[in-house]
Design an enzyme around this catalytic site. Structure first.
Site, PDB file in Angstrom:
ATOM      1  N   ASP A  45      23.903 -20.702  34.981  1.00  0.00           N
ATOM      2  CA  ASP A  45      23.074 -20.204  36.086  1.00  0.00           C
ATOM      3  C   ASP A  45      21.588 -20.357  35.758  1.00  0.00           C
ATOM      4  O   ASP A  45      20.781 -20.652  36.635  1.00  0.00           O
ATOM      5  CB  ASP A  45      23.384 -18.725  36.335  1.00  0.00           C
ATOM      6  CG  ASP A  45      24.748 -18.511  36.963  1.00  0.00           C
ATOM      7  OD1 ASP A  45      25.170 -19.376  37.744  1.00  0.00           O
ATOM      8  OD2 ASP A  45      25.377 -17.486  36.662  1.00  0.00           O
ATOM      9  N   GLU A 126      15.441 -12.927  41.502  1.00  0.00           N
ATOM     10  CA  GLU A 126      14.697 -11.684  41.677  1.00  0.00           C
ATOM     11  C   GLU A 126      13.275 -11.795  41.167  1.00  0.00           C
ATOM     12  O   GLU A 126      12.934 -12.730  40.424  1.00  0.00           O
ATOM     13  CB  GLU A 126      15.371 -10.504  40.942  1.00  0.00           C
ATOM     14  CG  GLU A 126      15.191 -10.440  39.430  1.00  0.00           C
ATOM     15  CD  GLU A 126      16.013 -11.423  38.652  1.00  0.00           C
ATOM     16  OE1 GLU A 126      15.407 -12.358  38.073  1.00  0.00           O
ATOM     17  OE2 GLU A 126      17.236 -11.312  38.603  1.00  0.00           O
ATOM     18  N   ALA A 165      22.859 -10.386  39.222  1.00  0.00           N
ATOM     19  CA  ALA A 165      22.140 -10.630  37.972  1.00  0.00           C
ATOM     20  C   ALA A 165      21.436  -9.341  37.504  1.00  0.00           C
ATOM     21  O   ALA A 165      22.076  -8.295  37.379  1.00  0.00           O
ATOM     22  CB  ALA A 165      21.175 -11.806  38.171  1.00  0.00           C
ATOM     23  N   TYR A 166      20.149  -9.384  37.268  1.00  0.00           N
ATOM     24  CA  TYR A 166      19.398  -8.223  36.745  1.00  0.00           C
ATOM     25  C   TYR A 166      19.625  -6.987  37.623  1.00  0.00           C
ATOM     26  O   TYR A 166      19.802  -5.867  37.150  1.00  0.00           O
ATOM     27  CB  TYR A 166      17.903  -8.599  36.709  1.00  0.00           C
ATOM     28  CG  TYR A 166      17.042  -7.801  35.765  1.00  0.00           C
ATOM     29  CD1 TYR A 166      17.469  -6.603  35.214  1.00  0.00           C
ATOM     30  CD2 TYR A 166      15.768  -8.257  35.428  1.00  0.00           C
ATOM     31  CE1 TYR A 166      16.658  -5.881  34.350  1.00  0.00           C
ATOM     32  CE2 TYR A 166      14.954  -7.548  34.571  1.00  0.00           C
ATOM     33  CZ  TYR A 166      15.399  -6.357  34.038  1.00  0.00           C
ATOM     34  OH  TYR A 166      14.592  -5.658  33.192  1.00  0.00           O
TER      35      TYR A 166
HETATM   36  P1  NAD Z   1      20.119 -17.097  30.950  1.00  0.00           P
HETATM   37  O1  NAD Z   1      20.422 -18.469  31.402  1.00  0.00           O
HETATM   38  O2  NAD Z   1      20.563 -16.671  29.611  1.00  0.00           O
HETATM   39  O3  NAD Z   1      20.686 -16.079  32.051  1.00  0.00           O
HETATM   40  C1  NAD Z   1      20.834 -14.760  31.716  1.00  0.00           C
HETATM   41  C2  NAD Z   1      22.216 -14.309  32.169  1.00  0.00           C
HETATM   42  O4  NAD Z   1      22.139 -13.975  33.547  1.00  0.00           O
HETATM   43  C3  NAD Z   1      23.323 -15.352  32.015  1.00  0.00           C
HETATM   44  O5  NAD Z   1      24.482 -14.706  31.550  1.00  0.00           O
HETATM   45  C4  NAD Z   1      23.496 -15.867  33.446  1.00  0.00           C
HETATM   46  O6  NAD Z   1      24.789 -16.367  33.729  1.00  0.00           O
HETATM   47  C5  NAD Z   1      23.229 -14.605  34.225  1.00  0.00           C
HETATM   48  N1  NAD Z   1      22.810 -14.880  35.603  1.00  0.00           N
HETATM   49  C6  NAD Z   1      21.738 -15.575  36.015  1.00  0.00           C
HETATM   50  N2  NAD Z   1      21.718 -15.587  37.363  1.00  0.00           N
HETATM   51  C7  NAD Z   1      22.807 -14.894  37.763  1.00  0.00           C
HETATM   52  C8  NAD Z   1      23.314 -14.541  39.030  1.00  0.00           C
HETATM   53  N3  NAD Z   1      22.704 -14.888  40.151  1.00  0.00           N
HETATM   54  N4  NAD Z   1      24.417 -13.775  39.074  1.00  0.00           N
HETATM   55  C9  NAD Z   1      25.052 -13.375  37.956  1.00  0.00           C
HETATM   56  N5  NAD Z   1      24.617 -13.669  36.718  1.00  0.00           N
HETATM   57  C10 NAD Z   1      23.507 -14.412  36.651  1.00  0.00           C
HETATM   58  O7  NAD Z   1      18.588 -16.757  30.956  1.00  0.00           O
HETATM   59  P2  NAD Z   1      17.432 -17.084  31.944  1.00  0.00           P
HETATM   60  O8  NAD Z   1      17.391 -18.489  32.318  1.00  0.00           O
HETATM   61  O9  NAD Z   1      16.229 -16.483  31.349  1.00  0.00           O
HETATM   62  O10 NAD Z   1      17.878 -16.248  33.240  1.00  0.00           O
HETATM   63  C11 NAD Z   1      16.988 -15.467  33.929  1.00  0.00           C
HETATM   64  C12 NAD Z   1      17.781 -14.392  34.585  1.00  0.00           C
HETATM   65  O11 NAD Z   1      18.236 -13.472  33.601  1.00  0.00           O
HETATM   66  C13 NAD Z   1      16.956 -13.567  35.525  1.00  0.00           C
HETATM   67  O12 NAD Z   1      16.893 -14.127  36.813  1.00  0.00           O
HETATM   68  C14 NAD Z   1      17.657 -12.238  35.488  1.00  0.00           C
HETATM   69  O13 NAD Z   1      18.525 -12.062  36.591  1.00  0.00           O
HETATM   70  C15 NAD Z   1      18.469 -12.249  34.229  1.00  0.00           C
HETATM   71  N6  NAD Z   1      18.038 -11.115  33.412  1.00  0.00           N
HETATM   72  C16 NAD Z   1      18.879 -10.064  33.327  1.00  0.00           C
HETATM   73  C17 NAD Z   1      18.499  -8.931  32.619  1.00  0.00           C
HETATM   74  C18 NAD Z   1      19.453  -7.781  32.573  1.00  0.00           C
HETATM   75  O14 NAD Z   1      20.502  -7.875  33.202  1.00  0.00           O
HETATM   76  N7  NAD Z   1      19.105  -6.712  31.881  1.00  0.00           N
HETATM   77  C19 NAD Z   1      17.260  -8.871  31.988  1.00  0.00           C
HETATM   78  C20 NAD Z   1      16.412  -9.963  32.103  1.00  0.00           C
HETATM   79  C21 NAD Z   1      16.805 -11.094  32.829  1.00  0.00           C
END
Ligand code: NAD
Length: 265
Positions: A45, A126, A165-166
Site C-alpha cells: 500500500d 489521510e 490505515a492510521y
Molecule cells: P508503509 O508502507 O510501511 O505503510 C504502513 C502500513 O500501513 C502498512 O502496513 C500498510 O499496508 C498500511 N496501510 C497503508 N495504507 C493503508 C490503507 N489504506 N488501509 C490499510 N492499511 C494501510 O509506510 P508508509 O509508506 O510510510 O505508509 C504511510 C501510511 O502509514 C500512512 O498513510 C498512515 O496511514 C500509516 N501510518 C499508520 C500509523 C498508525 O497506524 N499508528 C502511524 C503512521 C502512519
C-alpha cells in the site's frame, strides 16, 4: 496504451518489475514512466501512496493496478505469480474502474507582506496535524459552525480508503470506500473539567469543510500519507473531500469487507 511500473526498493519488487518489462515488451506494450495511461505498482500500500503522489499532477489521466510483493494490501489486488494474467488484463477494456477520492488540504500561511498565501495539497489516506512536543490548541469549525476547542497532540482527517490505515489505529470507523465522506479522529485529546472535546470520530459529508485554526502552529508537523512537513506560519487549514480522485482498474467486485476480515480478524 502506455504503461509505467512503479516499485518500492525491495529486491523482490525489482525482480517482478524486470519480469513485467519482459512480458510487456513481448506484447508490444509501450513503457512510459513520464506520461502513462496505466501505472502498475509493485510493492505494498505504501508503494501505491508513493505512486499517487509521484503522478499527482496527472492523476485524472491515469489508472492504477497494484501488485503486492508483501502482505495483502488495500490498494493491491494481484500477486507476483499472476503477471501473465496482469498483462492480459491490461489489454482488456478498462471500463470496470473504481474511483477513490483524495482529501483536499488548503494550508493558509501568513506571507511576509501579511497577505494570506494558500497552498493546495492532497492526501490519499489521510492528513494528520501533530505536535509531538507541546499541547496543541486548535479551534475546529465545520462549515460556519464553531464546533470545539481542541487541546492535545493533534487530529487525523482521513478518506474512506484511508479509514483502514492510521484512522483505524486511532479508533476511527471503517468507511466503505464508495461512500463520499471523510473522517476526523482525535490524537490524544485532553479531556477534563476545563477542556472538553467531542471524543468520538466525526464522519463528515463531502459537501462540508473542516477548518482548523490556532494562535500558534509552531512545532506542528503536517503529515500527508508518507509525506511530512513542518510549518511555522500557518494560520488555518481547510480540509474537505476533493473532486479529484485516484482510479483503479477493478479486478473483482465487493472485495472490501473480505479484505477487512482477512487483514484484521
Ligand atoms: P508503509 O508502507 O510501511 O505503510 C504502513 C502500513 O500501513 C502498512 O502496513 C500498510 O499496508 C498500511 N496501510 C497503508 N495504507 C493503508 C490503507 N489504506 N488501509 C490499510 N492499511 C494501510 O509506510 P508508509 O509508506 O510510510 O505508509 C504511510 C501510511 O502509514 C500512512 O498513510 C498512515 O496511514 C500509516 N501510518 C499508520 C500509523 C498508525 O497506524 N499508528 C502511524 C503512521 C502512519
Amino acid at each position: 496504451m502506455r504503461v509505467a511500473i512503479y516499485t518500492n526498493e525491495r529486491e523482490v519488487s525489482w525482480q517482478v518489475k524486470q519480469q513485467l518489462i519482459e512480458k510487456l515488451v513481448e506484447q508490444g506494450i509501450e513503457i512510459d514512466d513520464h506520461c502513462p495511461d496505466i501505472v502498475l505498482t509493485v510493492g505494498g500500500d505504501g508503494t501505491v501512496l508513493h505512486a499517487v503522489h509521484h503522478y499527482i499532477n496527472q492523476i485524472e489521466d491515469i489508472k492504477f493496478i497494484g501488485i503486492h510483493t508483501g502482505h495483502l494490501g488495500y490498494y493491491t489486488d494481484w500477486l507476483p505469480s499472476e503477471l501473465d494474467e496482469v498483462v492480459d488484463f491490461l489489454q482488456q477494456d478498462h471500463r470496470n474502474v473504481c474511483q477513490y477520492p483524495l482529501l483536499s488540504i488548503v494550508l493558509c500561511e501568513c506571507g511576509s507582506t501579511s497577505y494570506e498565501v494558500c497552498h493546495q495539497l492532497y492526501a490519499f489516506n489521510e492528513m494528520t496535524l501533530l505536535n509531538a512536543y507541546r499541547t496543541q490548541h486548535l479551534n475546529v469549525t465545520i462549515d460556519d459552525l464553531f464546533f470545539e476547542s481542541f487541546r492535545g497532540t493533534g487530529v487525523c482527517l482521513s478518506t474512506p480508503t484511508g479509514s483502514t490505515a492510521y484512522n483505524k489505529s486511532l479508533g476511527g470507523a471503517l468507511i466503505y470506500p464508495t461512500l463520499r465522506a471523510f473522517q476526523m479522529t482525535e490524537i490524544a485529546s485532553i479531556n477534563n473539567n476545563v477542556f472538553r472535546t467531542i471524543g468520538s470520530p466525526l464522519i463528515i459529508p463531502e459537501e462540508q469543510t473542516v477548518t482548523l485554526q490556532s494562535e500558534n502552529f509552531k512545532d506542528v508537523t503536517i503529515t500527508r500519507d508518507h509525506l511530512y512537513e513542518s510549518y511555522q506560519n500557518i494560520q488555518k487549514i481547510r480540509v474537505s473531500l476533493s473532486n479529484r480522485s485516484v482510479t483503479f482498474i477493478k479486478r473483482r467486485e465487493g472485495l472490501f469487507w473480505n479484505r477487512v476480515k482477512q487483514h484484521f480478524l
